[in-house]
Write a protein that holds these residues in place. Structure first.
Motif, PDB file in Angstrom:
ATOM      1  N   LEU A   7       0.825  -1.210   0.000  1.00 22.73           N
ATOM      2  CA  LEU A   7       0.000   0.000   0.000  1.00 22.73           C
ATOM      3  C   LEU A   7       0.858   1.258   0.000  1.00 22.73           C
ATOM      4  N   ARG A   8       1.964   1.222   0.713  1.00 26.48           N
ATOM      5  CA  ARG A   8       2.839   2.402   0.743  1.00 26.48           C
ATOM      6  C   ARG A   8       3.412   2.704  -0.635  1.00 26.48           C
ATOM      7  N   GLU A   9       3.729   1.659  -1.369  1.00 21.79           N
ATOM      8  CA  GLU A   9       4.416   1.843  -2.645  1.00 21.79           C
ATOM      9  C   GLU A   9       3.469   1.963  -3.833  1.00 21.79           C
ATOM     10  N   ALA A  10       2.172   1.700  -3.626  1.00 18.65           N
ATOM     11  CA  ALA A  10       1.215   1.710  -4.737  1.00 18.65           C
ATOM     12  C   ALA A  10       1.067   3.115  -5.314  1.00 18.65           C
ATOM     13  N   ARG A  11       1.280   3.257  -6.608  1.00 19.81           N
ATOM     14  CA  ARG A  11       1.138   4.562  -7.265  1.00 19.81           C
ATOM     15  C   ARG A  11      -0.224   4.695  -7.939  1.00 19.81           C
ATOM     16  N   ARG A  12      -0.974   3.603  -8.015  1.00 17.38           N
ATOM     17  CA  ARG A  12      -2.320   3.637  -8.584  1.00 17.38           C
ATOM     18  C   ARG A  12      -3.249   2.857  -7.656  1.00 17.38           C
ATOM     19  N   LEU A  13      -4.336   3.486  -7.273  1.00 25.39           N
ATOM     20  CA  LEU A  13      -5.264   2.891  -6.313  1.00 25.39           C
ATOM     21  C   LEU A  13      -6.684   2.908  -6.856  1.00 25.39           C
ATOM     22  N   VAL A  14      -7.400   1.824  -6.646  1.00 23.83           N
ATOM     23  CA  VAL A  14      -8.836   1.786  -6.895  1.00 23.83           C
ATOM     24  C   VAL A  14      -9.519   1.782  -5.533  1.00 23.83           C
ATOM     25  N   ILE A  15     -10.376   2.773  -5.304  1.00 27.13           N
ATOM     26  CA  ILE A  15     -11.044   2.919  -4.004  1.00 27.13           C
ATOM     27  C   ILE A  15     -12.538   2.724  -4.214  1.00 27.13           C
ATOM     28  N   LYS A  16     -13.102   1.774  -3.503  1.00 27.24           N
ATOM     29  CA  LYS A  16     -14.528   1.482  -3.623  1.00 27.24           C
ATOM     30  C   LYS A  16     -15.263   1.947  -2.382  1.00 27.24           C
ATOM     31  N   VAL A  17     -16.363   2.667  -2.583  1.00 28.78           N
ATOM     32  CA  VAL A  17     -17.218   3.084  -1.463  1.00 28.78           C
ATOM     33  C   VAL A  17     -18.610   2.518  -1.689  1.00 28.78           C
ATOM     34  N   GLY A  18     -19.160   1.892  -0.658  1.00 25.81           N
ATOM     35  CA  GLY A  18     -20.463   1.261  -0.764  1.00 25.81           C
ATOM     36  C   GLY A  18     -21.613   2.222  -0.539  1.00 25.81           C
ATOM     37  N   THR A  19     -22.813   1.722  -0.750  1.00 21.55           N
ATOM     38  CA  THR A  19     -24.010   2.540  -0.600  1.00 21.55           C
ATOM     39  C   THR A  19     -24.117   3.123   0.796  1.00 21.55           C
ATOM     40  N   ARG A  49      -0.003   9.902  -6.587  1.00 19.40           N
ATOM     41  CA  ARG A  49      -0.745   8.649  -6.802  1.00 19.40           C
ATOM     42  C   ARG A  49      -1.939   8.911  -7.711  1.00 19.40           C
ATOM     43  N   GLU A  50      -2.257   7.931  -8.540  1.00 20.93           N
ATOM     44  CA  GLU A  50      -3.460   7.973  -9.359  1.00 20.93           C
ATOM     45  C   GLU A  50      -4.578   7.254  -8.624  1.00 20.93           C
ATOM     46  N   VAL A  51      -5.766   7.838  -8.670  1.00 17.00           N
ATOM     47  CA  VAL A  51      -6.903   7.286  -7.925  1.00 17.00           C
ATOM     48  C   VAL A  51      -8.089   7.106  -8.853  1.00 17.00           C
ATOM     49  N   VAL A  52      -8.735   5.955  -8.757  1.00 15.58           N
ATOM     50  CA  VAL A  52     -10.013   5.690  -9.412  1.00 15.58           C
ATOM     51  C   VAL A  52     -11.021   5.399  -8.311  1.00 15.58           C
ATOM     52  N   LEU A  53     -12.168   6.048  -8.380  1.00 18.26           N
ATOM     53  CA  LEU A  53     -13.209   5.858  -7.377  1.00 18.26           C
ATOM     54  C   LEU A  53     -14.330   5.008  -7.963  1.00 18.26           C
ATOM     55  N   VAL A  54     -14.644   3.900  -7.317  1.00 14.67           N
ATOM     56  CA  VAL A  54     -15.790   3.069  -7.690  1.00 14.67           C
ATOM     57  C   VAL A  54     -16.864   3.300  -6.627  1.00 14.67           C
ATOM     58  N   SER A  55     -17.970   3.874  -7.041  1.00 20.65           N
ATOM     59  CA  SER A  55     -18.973   4.322  -6.075  1.00 20.65           C
ATOM     60  C   SER A  55     -20.340   3.705  -6.333  1.00 20.65           C
ATOM     61  N   SER A  56     -20.894   3.128  -5.297  1.00 20.94           N
ATOM     62  CA  SER A  56     -22.297   2.711  -5.302  1.00 20.94           C
ATOM     63  C   SER A  56     -23.156   3.916  -4.926  1.00 20.94           C
ATOM     64  N   GLY A  57     -24.460   3.693  -4.834  1.00 19.42           N
ATOM     65  CA  GLY A  57     -25.330   4.734  -4.318  1.00 19.42           C
ATOM     66  C   GLY A  57     -26.361   5.282  -5.267  1.00 19.42           C
ATOM     67  N   ALA A  58     -26.290   4.947  -6.570  1.00 17.17           N
ATOM     68  CA  ALA A  58     -27.231   5.524  -7.537  1.00 17.17           C
ATOM     69  C   ALA A  58     -28.665   5.098  -7.242  1.00 17.17           C
ATOM     70  N   VAL A  59     -28.871   3.807  -7.012  1.00 16.43           N
ATOM     71  CA  VAL A  59     -30.228   3.323  -6.741  1.00 16.43           C
ATOM     72  C   VAL A  59     -30.752   3.940  -5.447  1.00 16.43           C
ATOM     73  N   GLY A  60     -29.889   4.025  -4.444  1.00 11.32           N
ATOM     74  CA  GLY A  60     -30.304   4.613  -3.171  1.00 11.32           C
ATOM     75  C   GLY A  60     -30.707   6.070  -3.305  1.00 11.32           C
ATOM     76  N   MET A  61     -29.980   6.826  -4.108  1.00  6.55           N
ATOM     77  CA  MET A  61     -30.335   8.222  -4.302  1.00  6.55           C
ATOM     78  C   MET A  61     -31.610   8.361  -5.116  1.00  6.55           C
ATOM     79  N   GLY A  62     -31.774   7.475  -6.103  1.00  4.73           N
ATOM     80  CA  GLY A  62     -33.016   7.485  -6.869  1.00  4.73           C
ATOM     81  C   GLY A  62     -34.205   7.131  -5.997  1.00  4.73           C
ATOM     82  N   ARG A  63     -34.007   6.198  -5.073  1.00 11.73           N
ATOM     83  CA  ARG A  63     -35.069   5.794  -4.156  1.00 11.73           C
ATOM     84  C   ARG A  63     -35.465   6.969  -3.263  1.00 11.73           C
ATOM     85  N   ALA A  64     -34.485   7.749  -2.811  1.00 12.20           N
ATOM     86  CA  ALA A  64     -34.775   8.902  -1.964  1.00 12.20           C
ATOM     87  C   ALA A  64     -35.555   9.969  -2.724  1.00 12.20           C
TER      88      ALA A  64
END
Length: 377
Positions: A7-19, A49-64
């Motif tokens: 993790l210290r040496e990773a220059r590219r990270l994929v970060i996932k956040v759940g609903t 570092r390069e970061v990619v964000l994988v994000s849930s939450g679309a259905v939850g926001m549509g439901r709201a």
């Protein structure tokens, strides 16, 4: 701490956040957590570092948004909610990261996008170009068009596949839990967070208590499947609590937080990575113990003599799974024969192929160049 060096040496990270990380129980954005994560992403990018964000939450926001509509949530209804909510979700990220002068791009994917080789490569090129431009890609499953057959099913697997797509050395899966919880032998009746998982054993799988956070689609089972994908292509995955103070900064500093899944010793590359991660299998070949050893320990091709059973219907060139006598998938590859021909050839030496089929054929059912084998269990 050597494991955490990844993790210290990773220059590219994929970060996932759940609903449940993105959205509060009342359907509103979880601003306290997201603002903190945005600041941490800004800091990581500032470190090069390069970061990619994988994000849930679309259905939850549509439901709201449609809270007054009590229609039954069929698949078409959920697809409509995703279409409504995705606009709100990406707009929220655009405003949030805009305050930090970070441009945001939306990328929606289905499993078929990664299953077709040309679309797989196009998705990779798009994401790489966005990163080179200094843009933060926000990735989500394209729920508004995905059907049950082409769904990732949850964004845990999607995050791991995006990691494979981009050759990211680490995938960070942020959840509402501090990691994998296991009974603490020093304190009966209490749990502890597992620090490192080197192999997803039956004992680890047994820790899944079958619970889901409200509104979520994952659970420990989906986290473990994502970890299998990430570690199989040669990356680390860490599962940690999104709301913990400075969690991303602490993880990349090598601090012992969350549960780290260590990468396998085999690092798949290029076409074999796509075979292992991107596409859906059309059937399964069950092999005997000798064939399993030849594939895993010796890097051999799969011959008809080693096949014990054929499952499913498929044609020449389809991707099929290969399972050992215990039913564990030990590889995936492109078959030289259709299922009906393999049924006639299974258990026979390659020297009899012409005799059985009435014409010359390949000596291998799957050539090793078209086979992505797993590590030996």
């Amino acid at each position: 701490m050597l494991d955490r060096r990844i993790l210290r040496e990773a220059r590219r990270l994929v970060i996932k956040v759940g609903t449940r990380v993105c959205i509060r129980p009342d359907g509103l954005l979880n601003g306290e957590v997201l603002v903190s994560l945005a600041r941490q992403v800004h800091r990581l990018r500032g470190e090069g570092r390069e970061v990619v964000l994988v994000s849930s939450g679309a259905v939850g926001m549509g439901r709201a948004l449609m809270r007054g509509n009590s229609a039954e949530e069929t698949l078409p209804t959920k697809q409509a909610l995703a279409a409504l909510g995705q606009v709100e979700l990406v707009n929220a990220y655009k405003q949030l990261f805009g305050l930090l002068h970070i441009p945001v791009a939306q990328v929606l994917l289905t499993r078929d996008d990664l299953g077709a080789r040309d679309r797989y490569l196009n998705a990779r090129n798009t994401l790489r170009t966005l990163l080179a431009m200094g843009v933060l890609p926000v990735v989500n499953e394209n729920d508004s068009v995905a059907t049950q057959e082409i769904r990732f099913g949850d964004n845990d697997s999607l995050a791991a596949m995006v990691g494979a797509l981009l050759d990211a050395p680490a995938v960070i899966n942020l959840t509402s839990a501090p990691g994998i919880l296991a009974p603490d032998p020093q304190n009966p009746g209490q749990d502890r967070v597992l620090d490192v998982v080197r192999r997803i054993s039956p004992e680890i799988e047994a820790l899944d208590r079958g619970t889901l956070s409200a509104g979520g689609t994952g659970g420990l089972a989906s986290k473990l499947e994502a970890a299998r994908i990430a570690t199989r292509y040669g990356a680390a995955m860490v599962m940690a609590e999104a709301a913990a103070e400075d969690i991303l900064v602490r993880l990349v500093a090598g601090e012992k937080v969350g549960t780290l899944f260590t990468p396998g010793s085999i690092r798949l590359r290029g076409r074999k990575r796509w075979l292992a991660m991107g596409a859906r299998t059309r059937g399964t070949l069950h092999v005997d113990a000798g064939a399993a050893r030849a594939l895993l320990a010796q890097g051999r091709s799969l011959l008809p003599v080693g096949i014990a059973r054929v499952e499913g219907r498929f044609k020449v060139g389809d991707l099929v799974g290969v399972c050992d006598p215990e039913g564990r998938e030990i590889g995936r590859g492109l078959t030289n024969y259709a299922s009906e021909d393999i049924l006639r050839l299974k258990g026979l030496p390659s020297s009899r192929i012409s005799e059985v089929l009435g014409h010359p054929g390949y000596p291998e059912i799957i050539h090793r160049d078209n086979l992505a084998a797993s590590e030996s269990p």
